[in-house]
Design a protein around this motif. Structure first.
Motif, PDB file in Angstrom:
ATOM      1  N   ILE A   1       0.851  -1.186   0.000  1.00 47.30           N
ATOM      2  CA  ILE A   1       0.000   0.000   0.000  1.00 47.30           C
ATOM      3  C   ILE A   1       0.893   1.245   0.000  1.00 47.30           C
ATOM      4  N   HIS A   2       0.509   2.238  -0.802  1.00 45.81           N
ATOM      5  CA  HIS A   2       1.333   3.424  -1.035  1.00 45.81           C
ATOM      6  C   HIS A   2       0.539   4.708  -0.810  1.00 45.81           C
ATOM      7  N   VAL A   3       1.275   5.824  -0.777  1.00 42.32           N
ATOM      8  CA  VAL A   3       0.687   7.154  -0.881  1.00 42.32           C
ATOM      9  C   VAL A   3       0.791   7.592  -2.337  1.00 42.32           C
ATOM     10  N   MET A   4      -0.308   8.173  -2.859  1.00 47.93           N
ATOM     11  CA  MET A   4      -0.324   8.712  -4.221  1.00 47.93           C
ATOM     12  C   MET A   4      -0.164  10.223  -4.188  1.00 47.93           C
ATOM     13  N   PHE A   5       0.603  10.766  -5.152  1.00 49.70           N
ATOM     14  CA  PHE A   5       0.796  12.206  -5.292  1.00 49.70           C
ATOM     15  C   PHE A   5       0.434  12.605  -6.727  1.00 49.70           C
ATOM     16  N   SER A   6      -0.375  13.645  -6.868  1.00 51.56           N
ATOM     17  CA  SER A   6      -0.773  14.087  -8.198  1.00 51.56           C
ATOM     18  C   SER A   6       0.422  14.648  -8.960  1.00 51.56           C
ATOM     19  N   ARG A   7       0.645  14.171 -10.169  1.00 52.53           N
ATOM     20  CA  ARG A   7       1.731  14.686 -11.011  1.00 52.53           C
ATOM     21  C   ARG A   7       1.470  16.136 -11.436  1.00 52.53           C
ATOM     22  N   LYS A   8       0.216  16.561 -11.413  1.00 51.18           N
ATOM     23  CA  LYS A   8      -0.115  17.929 -11.833  1.00 51.18           C
ATOM     24  C   LYS A   8       0.286  18.975 -10.803  1.00 51.18           C
ATOM     25  N   THR A   9       0.358  18.587  -9.533  1.00 56.73           N
ATOM     26  CA  THR A   9       0.550  19.590  -8.480  1.00 56.73           C
ATOM     27  C   THR A   9       1.726  19.313  -7.549  1.00 56.73           C
ATOM     28  N   VAL A  10       2.273  18.119  -7.573  1.00 51.51           N
ATOM     29  CA  VAL A  10       3.346  17.745  -6.641  1.00 51.51           C
ATOM     30  C   VAL A  10       4.606  17.432  -7.430  1.00 51.51           C
ATOM     31  N   SER A  11       5.736  17.912  -6.952  1.00 49.66           N
ATOM     32  CA  SER A  11       7.004  17.685  -7.648  1.00 49.66           C
ATOM     33  C   SER A  11       7.600  16.336  -7.275  1.00 49.66           C
ATOM     34  N   ALA A  12       8.396  15.802  -8.167  1.00 51.26           N
ATOM     35  CA  ALA A  12       9.100  14.545  -7.899  1.00 51.26           C
ATOM     36  C   ALA A  12      10.062  14.709  -6.724  1.00 51.26           C
ATOM     37  N   ASP A  13      10.606  15.931  -6.548  1.00 48.02           N
ATOM     38  CA  ASP A  13      11.522  16.178  -5.430  1.00 48.02           C
ATOM     39  C   ASP A  13      10.817  16.013  -4.091  1.00 48.02           C
ATOM     40  N   LEU A  14       9.562  16.452  -4.019  1.00 53.11           N
ATOM     41  CA  LEU A  14       8.817  16.299  -2.769  1.00 53.11           C
ATOM     42  C   LEU A  14       8.560  14.820  -2.475  1.00 53.11           C
ATOM     43  N   VAL A  15       8.264  14.047  -3.484  1.00 51.49           N
ATOM     44  CA  VAL A  15       8.048  12.605  -3.296  1.00 51.49           C
ATOM     45  C   VAL A  15       9.336  11.952  -2.811  1.00 51.49           C
ATOM     46  N   THR A  16      10.473  12.365  -3.366  1.00 50.08           N
ATOM     47  CA  THR A  16      11.767  11.842  -2.929  1.00 50.08           C
ATOM     48  C   THR A  16      12.018  12.172  -1.464  1.00 50.08           C
ATOM     49  N   LEU A  17      11.708  13.415  -1.071  1.00 52.79           N
ATOM     50  CA  LEU A  17      11.860  13.821   0.320  1.00 52.79           C
ATOM     51  C   LEU A  17      10.939  13.019   1.228  1.00 52.79           C
ATOM     52  N   PHE A  18       9.705  12.828   0.785  1.00 50.07           N
ATOM     53  CA  PHE A  18       8.754  12.039   1.560  1.00 50.07           C
ATOM     54  C   PHE A  18       9.302  10.623   1.782  1.00 50.07           C
ATOM     55  N   ASN A  19       9.803  10.003   0.734  1.00 48.62           N
ATOM     56  CA  ASN A  19      10.321   8.638   0.842  1.00 48.62           C
ATOM     57  C   ASN A  19      11.523   8.562   1.783  1.00 48.62           C
ATOM     58  N   ARG A  20      12.351   9.606   1.760  1.00 46.90           N
ATOM     59  CA  ARG A  20      13.519   9.610   2.643  1.00 46.90           C
ATOM     60  C   ARG A  20      13.097   9.609   4.104  1.00 46.90           C
ATOM     61  N   HIS A  21      12.125  10.458   4.437  1.00 49.39           N
ATOM     62  CA  HIS A  21      11.667  10.507   5.822  1.00 49.39           C
ATOM     63  C   HIS A  21      10.857   9.260   6.188  1.00 49.39           C
ATOM     64  N   LEU A  22      10.134   8.700   5.233  1.00 42.37           N
ATOM     65  CA  LEU A  22       9.417   7.455   5.495  1.00 42.37           C
ATOM     66  C   LEU A  22      10.406   6.344   5.844  1.00 42.37           C
ATOM     67  N   GLN A  23      11.516   6.304   5.138  1.00 40.00           N
ATOM     68  CA  GLN A  23      12.554   5.307   5.428  1.00 40.00           C
ATOM     69  C   GLN A  23      13.143   5.524   6.813  1.00 40.00           C
TER      70      GLN A  23
END
Length: 263
Positions: A222-244
């Motif tokens: 199960i994952h978190v989804m982020f809209s490609r229209k409004t969220v940057s790939a950098d934010l997703v990378t940051l999210f994954n780092r803190h999730l780890q």
């Protein structure tokens, strides 16, 4: 839309106090991010004080406490939310399975939990059955409770082709109906998601009348989804780092254990 509750902020700060001296990450969002959610205990709900909580929301807010991004919340039906994440009307969805179709319009986080389906029976019957697969039910006088429209794995889907198996099913509209049916003896067992059963029933049933049978069934990431229209790939990378980091330091498991100790 409400702000994150003060209680949750205090709890989060307490849990992550060792991170306070860490360098603040680059801010990647200027406006509050809209989190689309649907009432679904124990994953997404509001408590009596109006705080947004639940397994999914607790994890999301714990991670975002360290991104300098603000969150706002929009409650809508799941099918509507799937459209809104495509259009950018919402920025984030939780509790999502990754599919090729969804990846066209959304980024996906690393998995943060498993969705697991399990078989539940009365504790007094635990020595009456020896199941090696779900198919073994077909050869017994066994009625199985299931929820309409739920996916329980490929083996279950194949068994549905058998008239004998279908005749053993008791189909309900809501999964909360299954536990009482088992206690009333109207079914011999039921299939349901492990966190849902633990939080809503097993954790509250001191008599321990129901147990989870050790039969491997369906599970998926199960994952978190982020809209490609409004969220940057950098934010997703940051999210994954803190999730780890949450996972490595054991905090992710602490949050999960609030809702089910052995899921």
């Amino acid at each position: 839309m409400k702000e994150i509750g003060l209680t949750l902020i205090i709890l989060t700060v307490g849990i992550f106090s060792e991170w306070v001296l860490a360098a603040a990450p680059k801010k990647l969002c200027e406006a509050p991010l809209i989190v689309g959610w649907e009432y679904w205990e124990p994953f997404q709900f509001q408590d009596k004080q109006g705080n947004y909580t639940g397994l999914d929301l607790d994890i999301l807010q714990a991670v975002f406490a360290w991104t300098q991004c603000e969150l706002s919340f929009a409650e809508r039906p799941w099918q509507r939310l799937l459209i809104d994440i495509q259009t950018g009307s919402v920025d984030i969805l939780l509790g999502a399975s990754k599919t090729a179709e969804r990846m066209e319009s959304s980024y996906f986080s690393q998995p943060y939990r498993k969705e697991k389906m399990a078989l539940y029976i009365r504790a007094e019957d635990k020595d009456h059955y020896t199941f090696n697969s779900l198919e073994d039910i077909v050869y017994l006088p066994f009625t199985l409770g299931v929820t309409r429209g739920y996916y329980y794995g490929e083996e279950y889907e194949q068994l549905l082709k058998s008239r004998a198996f279908r005749e053993q099913l008791v189909i309900v509209a809501r999964d909360k109906q299954l536990y009482p049916l088992l206690l009333q003896g109207r079914v011999n067992g039921f299939l349901a998601e492990t966190y849902f059963v633990a939080y809503n029933f097993l954790n509250k049933d001191n008599s321990k009348q129901v147990i989870r049978y050790p039969l491997p069934l369906y599970e998926s990431d199960i994952h978190v989804m982020f809209s490609r229209k409004t969220v940057s790939a950098d934010l997703v990378t940051l999210f994954n780092r803190h999730l780890q980091e949450l996972s490595v330091k054991g905090y992710l498991q602490k949050i999960k254990s609030k809702y089910c100790a052995d899921c």
